[in-house]
Design a protein around this motif. Sequence first.
Motif, PDB file in Angstrom:
ATOM      1  N   MET A 175      14.975  31.742  14.645  1.00 24.34           N
ATOM      2  CA  MET A 175      15.684  30.473  14.712  1.00 24.34           C
ATOM      3  C   MET A 175      16.066  30.026  13.307  1.00 24.34           C
ATOM      4  O   MET A 175      15.253  30.098  12.384  1.00 24.34           O
ATOM      5  CB  MET A 175      14.812  29.408  15.374  1.00 24.34           C
ATOM      6  N   VAL A 176      17.283  29.571  13.145  1.00 27.33           N
ATOM      7  CA  VAL A 176      17.764  29.018  11.881  1.00 27.33           C
ATOM      8  C   VAL A 176      18.008  27.527  12.078  1.00 27.33           C
ATOM      9  O   VAL A 176      18.749  27.126  12.979  1.00 27.33           O
ATOM     10  CB  VAL A 176      19.054  29.705  11.405  1.00 27.33           C
ATOM     11  N   ILE A 177      17.388  26.720  11.226  1.00 23.27           N
ATOM     12  CA  ILE A 177      17.488  25.263  11.335  1.00 23.27           C
ATOM     13  C   ILE A 177      18.295  24.722  10.162  1.00 23.27           C
ATOM     14  O   ILE A 177      17.986  24.993   9.003  1.00 23.27           O
ATOM     15  CB  ILE A 177      16.092  24.621  11.354  1.00 23.27           C
ATOM     16  N   ALA A 178      19.339  23.958  10.475  1.00 25.45           N
ATOM     17  CA  ALA A 178      20.187  23.345   9.439  1.00 25.45           C
ATOM     18  C   ALA A 178      20.742  22.030   9.986  1.00 25.45           C
ATOM     19  O   ALA A 178      21.936  21.894  10.220  1.00 25.45           O
ATOM     20  CB  ALA A 178      21.313  24.293   9.040  1.00 25.45           C
ATOM     21  N   VAL A 179      19.845  21.067  10.193  1.00 27.23           N
ATOM     22  CA  VAL A 179      20.228  19.822  10.868  1.00 27.23           C
ATOM     23  C   VAL A 179      20.632  18.711   9.903  1.00 27.23           C
ATOM     24  O   VAL A 179      21.000  17.609  10.332  1.00 27.23           O
ATOM     25  CB  VAL A 179      19.093  19.325  11.785  1.00 27.23           C
ATOM     26  N   GLY A 180      20.566  18.968   8.591  1.00 26.36           N
ATOM     27  CA  GLY A 180      21.041  17.974   7.630  1.00 26.36           C
ATOM     28  C   GLY A 180      20.150  16.754   7.520  1.00 26.36           C
ATOM     29  O   GLY A 180      18.972  16.767   7.880  1.00 26.36           O
ATOM     30  N   LEU A 181      20.730  15.666   7.022  1.00 29.29           N
ATOM     31  CA  LEU A 181      20.023  14.401   6.829  1.00 29.29           C
ATOM     32  C   LEU A 181      20.759  13.275   7.529  1.00 29.29           C
ATOM     33  O   LEU A 181      21.963  13.349   7.748  1.00 29.29           O
ATOM     34  CB  LEU A 181      19.911  14.068   5.332  1.00 29.29           C
ATOM     35  N   LYS A 182      20.031  12.220   7.846  1.00 33.36           N
ATOM     36  CA  LYS A 182      20.627  11.016   8.413  1.00 33.36           C
ATOM     37  C   LYS A 182      20.457   9.867   7.426  1.00 33.36           C
ATOM     38  O   LYS A 182      19.550   9.864   6.590  1.00 33.36           O
ATOM     39  CB  LYS A 182      19.988  10.663   9.753  1.00 33.36           C
ATOM     40  N   ASN A 183      21.327   8.879   7.533  1.00 31.57           N
ATOM     41  CA  ASN A 183      21.248   7.688   6.690  1.00 31.57           C
ATOM     42  C   ASN A 183      20.279   6.680   7.305  1.00 31.57           C
ATOM     43  O   ASN A 183      20.433   6.300   8.471  1.00 31.57           O
ATOM     44  CB  ASN A 183      22.628   7.054   6.536  1.00 31.57           C
ATOM     45  N   ASP A 184      19.299   6.249   6.533  1.00 26.56           N
ATOM     46  CA  ASP A 184      18.290   5.304   7.022  1.00 26.56           C
ATOM     47  C   ASP A 184      18.638   3.882   6.598  1.00 26.56           C
ATOM     48  O   ASP A 184      17.964   3.270   5.754  1.00 26.56           O
ATOM     49  CB  ASP A 184      16.908   5.697   6.492  1.00 26.56           C
ATOM     50  N   TYR A 185      19.694   3.340   7.196  1.00 28.36           N
ATOM     51  CA  TYR A 185      20.127   1.987   6.847  1.00 28.36           C
ATOM     52  C   TYR A 185      19.042   0.953   7.124  1.00 28.36           C
ATOM     53  O   TYR A 185      18.928  -0.045   6.407  1.00 28.36           O
ATOM     54  CB  TYR A 185      21.372   1.606   7.644  1.00 28.36           C
ATOM     55  N   HIS A 186      18.229   1.202   8.164  1.00 26.26           N
ATOM     56  CA  HIS A 186      17.235   0.217   8.592  1.00 26.26           C
ATOM     57  C   HIS A 186      16.149  -0.027   7.550  1.00 26.26           C
ATOM     58  O   HIS A 186      15.434  -1.031   7.623  1.00 26.26           O
ATOM     59  CB  HIS A 186      16.578   0.684   9.899  1.00 26.26           C
ATOM     60  N   LYS A 187      16.037   0.883   6.582  1.00 23.31           N
ATOM     61  CA  LYS A 187      15.006   0.710   5.553  1.00 23.31           C
ATOM     62  C   LYS A 187      15.375  -0.368   4.532  1.00 23.31           C
ATOM     63  O   LYS A 187      14.532  -0.755   3.708  1.00 23.31           O
ATOM     64  CB  LYS A 187      14.750   2.039   4.849  1.00 23.31           C
ATOM     65  N   ILE A 188      16.615  -0.819   4.583  1.00 18.94           N
ATOM     66  CA  ILE A 188      17.055  -1.884   3.677  1.00 18.94           C
ATOM     67  C   ILE A 188      17.500  -3.077   4.526  1.00 18.94           C
ATOM     68  O   ILE A 188      18.592  -3.056   5.108  1.00 18.94           O
ATOM     69  CB  ILE A 188      18.220  -1.417   2.779  1.00 18.94           C
ATOM     70  N   PRO A 189      16.667  -4.093   4.664  1.00 23.14           N
ATOM     71  CA  PRO A 189      17.022  -5.255   5.495  1.00 23.14           C
ATOM     72  C   PRO A 189      18.368  -5.853   5.095  1.00 23.14           C
ATOM     73  O   PRO A 189      18.658  -6.034   3.908  1.00 23.14           O
ATOM     74  CB  PRO A 189      15.871  -6.240   5.220  1.00 23.14           C
ATOM     75  N   GLY A 190      19.183  -6.134   6.106  1.00 29.35           N
ATOM     76  CA  GLY A 190      20.482  -6.757   5.896  1.00 29.35           C
ATOM     77  C   GLY A 190      21.622  -5.779   5.669  1.00 29.35           C
ATOM     78  O   GLY A 190      22.796  -6.166   5.777  1.00 29.35           O
ATOM     79  N   LEU A 191      21.318  -4.535   5.365  1.00 27.60           N
ATOM     80  CA  LEU A 191      22.379  -3.586   5.001  1.00 27.60           C
ATOM     81  C   LEU A 191      23.278  -3.252   6.189  1.00 27.60           C
ATOM     82  O   LEU A 191      24.507  -3.334   6.075  1.00 27.60           O
ATOM     83  CB  LEU A 191      21.768  -2.312   4.425  1.00 27.60           C
ATOM     84  N   LYS A 192      22.702  -2.854   7.309  1.00 28.36           N
ATOM     85  CA  LYS A 192      23.521  -2.407   8.447  1.00 28.36           C
ATOM     86  C   LYS A 192      24.427  -3.526   8.955  1.00 28.36           C
ATOM     87  O   LYS A 192      25.605  -3.297   9.280  1.00 28.36           O
ATOM     88  CB  LYS A 192      22.616  -1.919   9.585  1.00 28.36           C
ATOM     89  N   ARG A 193      23.911  -4.732   8.989  1.00 34.44           N
ATOM     90  CA  ARG A 193      24.711  -5.858   9.473  1.00 34.44           C
ATOM     91  C   ARG A 193      25.928  -6.084   8.587  1.00 34.44           C
ATOM     92  O   ARG A 193      27.040  -6.310   9.077  1.00 34.44           O
ATOM     93  CB  ARG A 193      23.841  -7.123   9.524  1.00 34.44           C
ATOM     94  N   LEU A 194      25.742  -5.990   7.268  1.00 39.62           N
ATOM     95  CA  LEU A 194      26.851  -6.218   6.353  1.00 39.62           C
ATOM     96  C   LEU A 194      27.800  -5.023   6.304  1.00 39.62           C
ATOM     97  O   LEU A 194      29.001  -5.197   6.093  1.00 39.62           O
ATOM     98  CB  LEU A 194      26.317  -6.535   4.958  1.00 39.62           C
ATOM     99  N   LEU A 195      27.282  -3.826   6.518  1.00 39.10           N
ATOM    100  CA  LEU A 195      28.168  -2.663   6.611  1.00 39.10           C
ATOM    101  C   LEU A 195      29.089  -2.793   7.826  1.00 39.10           C
ATOM    102  O   LEU A 195      30.276  -2.450   7.760  1.00 39.10           O
ATOM    103  CB  LEU A 195      27.353  -1.377   6.720  1.00 39.10           C
ATOM    104  N   ASP A 196      28.550  -3.296   8.923  1.00 42.55           N
ATOM    105  CA  ASP A 196      29.334  -3.426  10.158  1.00 42.55           C
ATOM    106  C   ASP A 196      30.260  -4.637  10.150  1.00 42.55           C
ATOM    107  O   ASP A 196      31.154  -4.734  10.997  1.00 42.55           O
ATOM    108  CB  ASP A 196      28.386  -3.512  11.359  1.00 42.55           C
TER     109      ASP A 196
END
Length: 307
Positions: free
Chosen positions: A1-22
């Motif tokens: 098996m070859v795994i190459a799933v990359g990374l995800k952005n953890d917006y939730h780790k910075i309070p207020g960020l996701k709301r202002l991005l949206d």
Amino acid sequence: MVIAVGLKNDYHKIPGLKRLLDDPVSPVSTIYSPDYCSKCWCNLQHFQGGHAVFTFPKQAGKCSGAAQKIMYLAHDYWTRKKIQHCTSISYATAAQALFGVPKYAASLVKVAQQRDIAVNYSLELVEVTPKHAVFTGCGDQTTTLPYKLLHVTPPMSPPACLSTSDLVSDGYLSVDKHTLQHVRYPDVFGLGDCTSTPNSKTAAAAAVQSSVVSRNVVSKLNGRQLSARYSGYGACPILTSYKGGIIAEFEYDKKICETFPFDQSKESRLCYYLQKNIFPILYWEGIVKGKWSGPAVLRKIFHPFGK
């Protein structure tokens, strides 16, 4: 098996960020997601001066140089619009240097100084409000920077499908840094940003890793010793304006591994043309289709007797 799933952005780790991005009218954006790239460009166009803040997290993720690319391009764009006289730019990084390799860090420090960019080290973004970015520094001291424009490089981590499995160590896929074979499960290999290898997480690194993995998988299937080895190669072309940039190339232990026969830490026009005209073709027609495994052949042509 070859795994190459990359990374995800953890917006939730910075309070207020996701709301202002949206929020479509907020001056907060990031180029680290296709969801917000267009908004970032709109924010740069509508910016009329004031304090612009660009951030970089402690836990570096995909293409760390991009956090500076967008800042330098924004500076050049605002200079062309003739609003630089009423604009101040700050770069707040949780790291203690502008770049992980000293040779290129020294060049980028000069670039920032020439453009009057204030570089703040050891500052980790911990909260975003509509008008302020809140950071913690040494000794958990809090620093608050007001902004008229904020570009955030979010913290990143592998997706839950990997991070919740027993294949990981410290959240990343545990592989041998040279063979890219899993340290506990010999039938598992990994490549790309999700692995535990201590290299820069770039497309250039993944291209070289894919060649190593493909050769070692064939060797494993045929009962042979794994002979292909990954040197830690990574590359990061950093545009410093609409005219040029530097091309960082390095391996494990910060060893310089430049392809071209000149000092790539100095700003050059070639970097701009490569980024604009060559790398998109190389990516879509080469890397994605498995036809490009790095510039090793070119390096031998330019340096037939080694460096």
